[in-house]
Enzyme design. Structure first.
Site, PDB file in Angstrom:
ATOM      1  N   CYS A  63       6.752  -6.107  15.325  1.00  0.00           N
ATOM      2  CA  CYS A  63       6.244  -5.211  16.373  1.00  0.00           C
ATOM      3  C   CYS A  63       4.801  -5.616  16.691  1.00  0.00           C
ATOM      4  CB  CYS A  63       6.288  -3.757  15.915  1.00  0.00           C
ATOM      5  SG  CYS A  63       7.937  -3.243  15.423  1.00  0.00           S
ATOM      6  N   CYS A 110      -1.376   5.285  10.639  1.00  0.00           N
ATOM      7  CA  CYS A 110      -0.171   4.565  11.079  1.00  0.00           C
ATOM      8  C   CYS A 110      -0.542   3.242  11.740  1.00  0.00           C
ATOM      9  CB  CYS A 110       0.593   5.399  12.094  1.00  0.00           C
ATOM     10  SG  CYS A 110       1.434   6.776  11.355  1.00  0.00           S
ATOM     11  N   CYS A 145       3.296   8.296   1.631  1.00  0.00           N
ATOM     12  CA  CYS A 145       3.805   7.335   2.608  1.00  0.00           C
ATOM     13  C   CYS A 145       4.086   6.042   1.829  1.00  0.00           C
ATOM     14  CB  CYS A 145       2.759   7.135   3.712  1.00  0.00           C
ATOM     15  SG  CYS A 145       3.272   5.964   4.954  1.00  0.00           S
ATOM     16  N   SER A 200      11.229   5.022  15.462  1.00  0.00           N
ATOM     17  CA  SER A 200      10.079   4.516  16.222  1.00  0.00           C
ATOM     18  C   SER A 200      10.565   4.099  17.599  1.00  0.00           C
ATOM     19  CB  SER A 200       9.471   3.302  15.521  1.00  0.00           C
ATOM     20  OG  SER A 200       9.015   3.674  14.256  1.00  0.00           O
ATOM     21  N   GLY A 239       6.778  -2.331   5.983  1.00  0.00           N
ATOM     22  CA  GLY A 239       8.164  -2.782   5.971  1.00  0.00           C
ATOM     23  C   GLY A 239       9.099  -1.874   6.751  1.00  0.00           C
ATOM     24  N   CYS A 295       6.538  -7.524   6.804  1.00  0.00           N
ATOM     25  CA  CYS A 295       7.708  -7.070   7.567  1.00  0.00           C
ATOM     26  C   CYS A 295       8.142  -8.199   8.492  1.00  0.00           C
ATOM     27  CB  CYS A 295       7.323  -5.843   8.394  1.00  0.00           C
ATOM     28  SG  CYS A 295       8.726  -5.114   9.280  1.00  0.00           S
ATOM     29  N   GLU A 300       0.823  -1.197   0.000  1.00  0.00           N
ATOM     30  CA  GLU A 300       0.000   0.000   0.000  1.00  0.00           C
ATOM     31  C   GLU A 300       0.864   1.256   0.000  1.00  0.00           C
ATOM     32  OE1 GLU A 300      -2.496  -0.544   3.403  1.00  0.00           O
ATOM     33  OE2 GLU A 300      -3.532  -2.236   2.475  1.00  0.00           O
ATOM     34  N   CYS A 354       1.457  -3.696  15.365  1.00  0.00           N
ATOM     35  CA  CYS A 354       1.418  -3.282  13.961  1.00  0.00           C
ATOM     36  C   CYS A 354       0.784  -4.359  13.079  1.00  0.00           C
ATOM     37  CB  CYS A 354       2.840  -2.979  13.504  1.00  0.00           C
ATOM     38  SG  CYS A 354       2.999  -2.754  11.741  1.00  0.00           S
TER      39      CYS A 354
HETATM   40 FE1  SF4 Z   1       7.631  -3.612  10.631  1.00  0.00          FE
HETATM   41 FE2  SF4 Z   1       7.369  -0.991  11.151  1.00  0.00          FE
HETATM   42 FE3  SF4 Z   1       5.338  -2.687  11.602  1.00  0.00          FE
HETATM   43 FE4  SF4 Z   1       7.493  -2.795  13.168  1.00  0.00          FE
HETATM   44  S1  SF4 Z   1       6.060  -1.060  12.984  1.00  0.00           S
HETATM   45  S2  SF4 Z   1       6.411  -4.553  12.255  1.00  0.00           S
HETATM   46  S3  SF4 Z   1       9.120  -2.308  11.685  1.00  0.00           S
HETATM   47  S4  SF4 Z   1       6.221  -2.186   9.599  1.00  0.00           S
END
Ligand code: SF4
Length: 347
Positions: free
Chosen positions: A122, A336, A111, A217, A163, A118, A98, A125
């Site tokens: 995390c 986000c 973005c 982050s 990613g 990924c 995306e 996410c």
């Molecule tokens: Fe990957 Fe960023 Fe999601 Fe962490 S926050 S899993 S680094 S996409």
């Protein structure tokens, strides 16, 4: 599969032209069509002869591809879905990524995604939940800039999509080279921000080799709590990431910011604000507080507005510049941490 022209440097485009029996200057014409004019078909390249285009298209593909879907938010934010084929040890794997265009006054920020899924895991996410399907190549990354309706209006880019950009840095740095070169898009590096969770050895390469802005982050200043949220803390602790960053100059044009997603009752009280202050003290930076959008099987909600404001005010009075980021595109799952929530083929 044919090699893609998109993502090649001027020199490589000249070499490609020569390989097809053409003069090197055709390489410059290709760069002009691909990067300045954002051409998405051979037919548009009218100053390259038909015979030359046939020779080129016999050996190469442009590397552009249309979005398979797009959806527009009530706030004007627009999310696009692009198909990608990632090289994997087990063979090519089809996936999708995306790209989100965020309008803000005169600004149009893209973005960008750098990987399909990924592998950083995390916990908060949706992309991390999707698992890893492969790296994008530079063409897949640049195509997100070229194949959206707002391509010509784009003013800024943030590598904050799906990613971890430093986990696919060869392709990301090549895309940045094309974006910032005079023969490419001709953008100032100051229009680009790379967001990372802090893969230290590659971060050092980025800081040494590029002058784009950096966003890190962070999400928690206490190591054991951050580890609960982000497995990367074990290999690359935030304190070491910040130690590295302190070795670079962020007092001028180049900026560093820290992303801090607010989880109610987990990382949002005075103790956390003060720990964050201690971690960042003396660094020229900004902290962006991000509203969390609840995802399944994660125990925390977003902090209440009043709690976020108190956290922001405490940081500001501690001398750390802090703002609450406006959440955009929430109704289209484009905010986000929400990317790949709806289109993931795992659903
Ligand atoms: Fe990957 Fe960023 Fe999601 Fe962490 S926050 S899993 S680094 S996409």
């Amino acid at each position: 599969m044919k090699e893609k022209l998109l993502g090649k440097t001027l020199k490589e485009l000249e070499t490609a032209a020569v390989a097809c029996g053409l003069k090197p200057f055709v390489g410059r014409q290709l760069a002009d069509w691909l990067y300045s004019k954002r051409a998405r078909s051979w037919d548009r390249m009218v100053n390259i002869s038909k015979a030359a285009r046939e020779a080129l298209s016999g050996a190469f593909e442009l590397g552009t591809c249309e979005a398979t879907a797009s959806v527009t938010s009530s706030d004007g934010t627009r999310k696009y879905l692009f198909p990608v084929v990632c090289g994997r040890p087990s063979g090519p794997e089809a996936s999708s990524v995306e790209a989100v265009m965020i309008p803000d006054g005169e600004r149009r920020t893209l973005c960008v995604s750098s990987q399909a899924g990924c592998r950083m895991g995390c916990r908060f996410c949706m992309t991390g939940r999707q698992g890893f399907h492969g790296n994008l190549d530079a063409a897949d990354i640049l195509n997100q800039f070229i194949s959206i309706d707002e391509s010509a209006e784009l003013t800024n880019a943030v590598f904050m999509g799906m990613g971890e950009p430093l986990d696919n840095y060869d392709a990301v740095s090549r895309a940045i080279e094309v974006l910032t070169a005079g023969w490419g898009f001709g953008w100032s590096p100051k229009r680009i921000t790379l967001s990372t969770i802090g893969v230290i050895p590659v971060l050092r390469r980025f800081l040494d080799g590029q002058s784009c802005h950096l966003a890190v982050s962070l999400h928690d200043a206490f190591p054991e709590e951050r580890l609960e949220l982000m497995p990367v803390q074990k290999a690359y602790p935030a304190e070491e990431v910040i130690r590295l960053i302190r070795g670079y100059d962020f007092s001028g044009q180049r900026r560093v910011s820290f992303e801090y997603t607010m989880f109610a009752g987990f990382n949002d009280d005075k103790r956390h604000a003060d720990a964050l202050t201690r971690l960042l003290r003396g660094l020229e930076c900004r902290v962006n507080l991000i509203r969390f959008h609840k995802i399944p099987d994660f125990p925390y909600d977003c902090s209440a507005d009043g709690v976020m404001e108190a956290f922001r005010d405490r940081l500001n009075s501690n001398g750390i510049t802090c703002t609450i980021r406006t959440s955009r595109g929430q109704d289209i799952m484009a905010a986000c941490g929400m990317l790949a929530g709806r289109h993931s083929h795992r659903e």
